[in-house]
Design an enzyme around this catalytic site. Structure first.
Site, short mmCIF file in Angstrom:
data_model
loop_
_atom_site.label_atom_id
_atom_site.label_comp_id
_atom_site.label_asym_id
_atom_site.label_seq_id
_atom_site.Cartn_x
_atom_site.Cartn_y
_atom_site.Cartn_z
N CYS A 112 0.84 76.65 19.60
CA CYS A 112 2.22 76.19 19.68
C CYS A 112 2.40 74.97 20.58
O CYS A 112 3.47 74.37 20.62
CB CYS A 112 3.08 77.35 20.16
SG CYS A 112 2.68 78.86 19.28
N HIS A 252 9.23 75.71 23.97
CA HIS A 252 8.65 76.39 22.80
C HIS A 252 9.39 77.71 22.60
O HIS A 252 9.66 78.45 23.55
CB HIS A 252 7.16 76.64 23.04
CG HIS A 252 6.57 77.56 22.01
ND1 HIS A 252 6.76 77.38 20.67
CD2 HIS A 252 5.82 78.69 22.14
CE1 HIS A 252 6.14 78.33 20.01
NE2 HIS A 252 5.56 79.15 20.87
N ASN A 282 9.27 82.48 15.94
CA ASN A 282 8.27 81.57 16.51
C ASN A 282 7.63 80.79 15.36
O ASN A 282 6.92 81.36 14.54
CB ASN A 282 7.23 82.41 17.26
CG ASN A 282 6.15 81.57 17.91
OD1 ASN A 282 6.04 80.37 17.65
ND2 ASN A 282 5.34 82.19 18.75
N1 ACO Z 1 8.24 97.47 16.06
C1 ACO Z 1 8.19 98.65 16.74
N2 ACO Z 1 7.22 98.95 17.61
C2 ACO Z 1 6.27 98.02 17.81
C3 ACO Z 1 6.25 96.80 17.14
C4 ACO Z 1 7.29 96.52 16.23
N3 ACO Z 1 7.37 95.39 15.55
N4 ACO Z 1 5.17 96.08 17.57
C5 ACO Z 1 4.54 96.84 18.47
N5 ACO Z 1 5.20 98.02 18.62
C6 ACO Z 1 4.86 99.14 19.49
C7 ACO Z 1 3.40 99.15 19.88
O1 ACO Z 1 2.60 99.77 18.87
C8 ACO Z 1 3.44 99.97 21.14
O2 ACO Z 1 3.53 101.32 20.81
P1 ACO Z 1 2.77 102.47 21.68
O3 ACO Z 1 3.39 102.36 23.06
O4 ACO Z 1 3.11 103.72 20.96
O5 ACO Z 1 1.33 102.06 21.66
C9 ACO Z 1 4.77 99.57 21.78
O6 ACO Z 1 5.56 99.02 20.72
C10 ACO Z 1 4.62 98.55 22.90
O7 ACO Z 1 3.75 97.51 22.42
P2 ACO Z 1 3.43 96.27 23.31
O8 ACO Z 1 2.57 95.32 22.57
O9 ACO Z 1 2.94 96.76 24.66
O10 ACO Z 1 4.88 95.66 23.46
P3 ACO Z 1 5.39 94.64 24.52
O11 ACO Z 1 6.50 95.26 25.25
O12 ACO Z 1 4.30 93.98 25.28
O13 ACO Z 1 6.04 93.53 23.55
C11 ACO Z 1 5.53 91.31 22.74
C12 ACO Z 1 5.20 92.79 22.65
C13 ACO Z 1 6.93 91.09 22.25
C14 ACO Z 1 4.56 90.54 21.86
C15 ACO Z 1 5.39 90.91 24.25
O14 ACO Z 1 4.13 91.26 24.75
C16 ACO Z 1 5.61 89.48 24.47
O15 ACO Z 1 6.73 89.02 24.47
N6 ACO Z 1 4.52 88.73 24.69
C17 ACO Z 1 4.56 87.31 24.84
C18 ACO Z 1 3.67 86.68 23.85
C19 ACO Z 1 4.35 86.20 22.61
O16 ACO Z 1 5.54 86.06 22.49
N7 ACO Z 1 3.52 85.88 21.67
C20 ACO Z 1 3.98 85.27 20.47
C21 ACO Z 1 3.06 84.28 19.95
S1 ACO Z 1 2.17 83.40 21.13
C22 ACO Z 1 2.66 81.80 21.21
O17 ACO Z 1 3.73 81.45 20.81
C23 ACO Z 1 1.74 80.82 21.81
#
Ligand code: ACO
Length: 325
Positions: A112, A252, A282
């Site tokens: 990105c 971004h 995104n």
């Molecule tokens: N719907 C429902 N539940 C979900 C989903 C979904 N779409 N996706 C994951 N879950 C579940 C997981 O399976 C997990 O369940 P479990 O606890 O039973 O194992 C639970 O939700 C928590 O999962 P995590 O991955 O720990 O969720 P987190 O709170 O970390 O949120 C997210 C994930 C949104 C990706 C977060 O980590 C984040 O904002 N990260 C920043 C990175 C990012 O935005 N990346 C995008 C692309 S990178 C870039 O742009 C360069």
């Protein structure tokens, strides 16, 4: 001087809402909204590919600049979702636009951060030899991602954005760009299969590894906030400005919580941070140029405004640009 002569943006028509996703995978609007701020995103039509999105945004940028493709001296395309594995999307775009036989190349793999890195390269090339350079950020992530993996599929959308840089007086001046990389963090966001270390084979095809993105979401979150805000500080220092001078920060658009945390770190009110992640998700290297185009279209940028762009992406790469309208 490096001026921005024109701006362009394009999103495909098809809208995919959070409810549409919950009909396909085990997710719901509340989970996606709370974690990311995303409500809907756009997906390309079946007959659209990367160069179609890129050409739409590029044509708008050329129109905005009052130029034709024949006026362009160089083309740079930032994308991680190219038209083909080889040659690069820039070759397809040069031909599609009917541009002259000018240098054209992709900046691929920098996720990105690609578009702002491309601005850095294009600006330096332009200052070396005055020319008009078309810079495009484009992604068609929906075509290549795993539609069954709820952890990723809900995050992304398709879009393109473009600018035309030139030595003439323009709508804005690209004052400076900073960029950096921490290659010790390649593991926190990576699609390994398809490269020479992990080539495509029958096994990766069967297991679906060819479109499996490894992401340590929490580390990406922390790094993104730290790197985007420090890159803004660096570009302000280099241009002799402070946050008080900034009319708008265009970060971004990965997710709303990251954007809010960057705003908080920069100690800037939400009305001075451009946010459209709820509408488009995104869109990788397209988020910044598309948001820049949209912010202008919506009247969020006025003549005299000082605007800062900032991005981060797999690598780990980061970059920021200072733009004086
Ligand atoms: N719907 C429902 N539940 C979900 C989903 C979904 N779409 N996706 C994951 N879950 C579940 C997981 O399976 C997990 O369940 P479990 O606890 O039973 O194992 C639970 O939700 C928590 O999962 P995590 O991955 O720990 O969720 P987190 O709170 O970390 O949120 C997210 C994930 C949104 C990706 C977060 O980590 C984040 O904002 N990260 C920043 C990175 C990012 O935005 N990346 C995008 C692309 S990178 C870039 O742009 C360069």
């Amino acid at each position: 001087m490096a001026a921005i002569l024109g701006f362009g943006g394009y999103v495909p028509e098809r809208v995919m809402t959070n409810d549409d996703w919950s009909a396909l995978v085990d997710t719901d609007d509340e989970w996606i909204t709370v974690r990311t701020g995303i409500k809907r995103r756009r997906f390309a039509a079946d007959d659209e590919a990367t160069v179609d999105l890129a050409a739409n945004a590029a044509t708008k940028a050329l129109d905005d600049a009052g130029l034709s493709a024949a006026d362009i001296d160089e083309i740079v395309v930032a994308t991680d979702t190219p038209e083909a594995y080889t040659p690069d999307t820039a070759s397809f775009l040069q031909h599609r636009l009917g541009a002259r036989e000018v240098p054209a190349y992709d900046l691929g793999g920098s996720g990105c951060a690609g578009f702002v890195q491309a601005l850095d390269v294009a600006r330096a090339r332009m200052l070396l030899e005055p020319k008009r350079i078309l810079v495009v950020g484009v992604e068609l992530i929906s075509r290549l991602m795993d539609w069954t993996d709820r952890s990723f599929c809900v995050l992304f959308g398709d879009a393109a954005g473009a600018v035309v840089l030139g030595p003439d007086t323009g709508k804005a001046e690209l004052l400076d760009v900073v960029a950096g990389t921490d290659g010790s963090q390649t593991d926190i966001l990576t699609l390994k299969t398809g490269g020479t270390r992990h080539p495509f084979n029958e096994e990766s095809l069967k297991s679906g590894a060819y479109h499996h993105l490894d992401m340590d979401g929490r580390r990406v979150f922390r790094e993104a906030v730290h790197r985007m805000s420090s890159a803004v500080g660096e570009v302000l220092e280099r241009t002799g400005r402070t946050m008080d001078d900034v009319a708008l920060v265009i970060p971004h658009q990965a997710n709303k919580r990251i954007i809010d945390a960057v705003g908080h770190k920069l100690d800037i009110t939400e009305d001075r941070v451009y946010i459209n992640v709820h509408e488009y998700g995104n869109t990788g290297s397209a988020t910044v140029p598309f948001a820049l185009w949209e912010a202008r279209e919506k009247g969020r940028i006025a003549a005299g405004d000082f605007v800062v762009l900032t991005a981060f992406g797999a690598g780990f790469h980061w970059a920021a640009a200072a733009v004086q309208f």
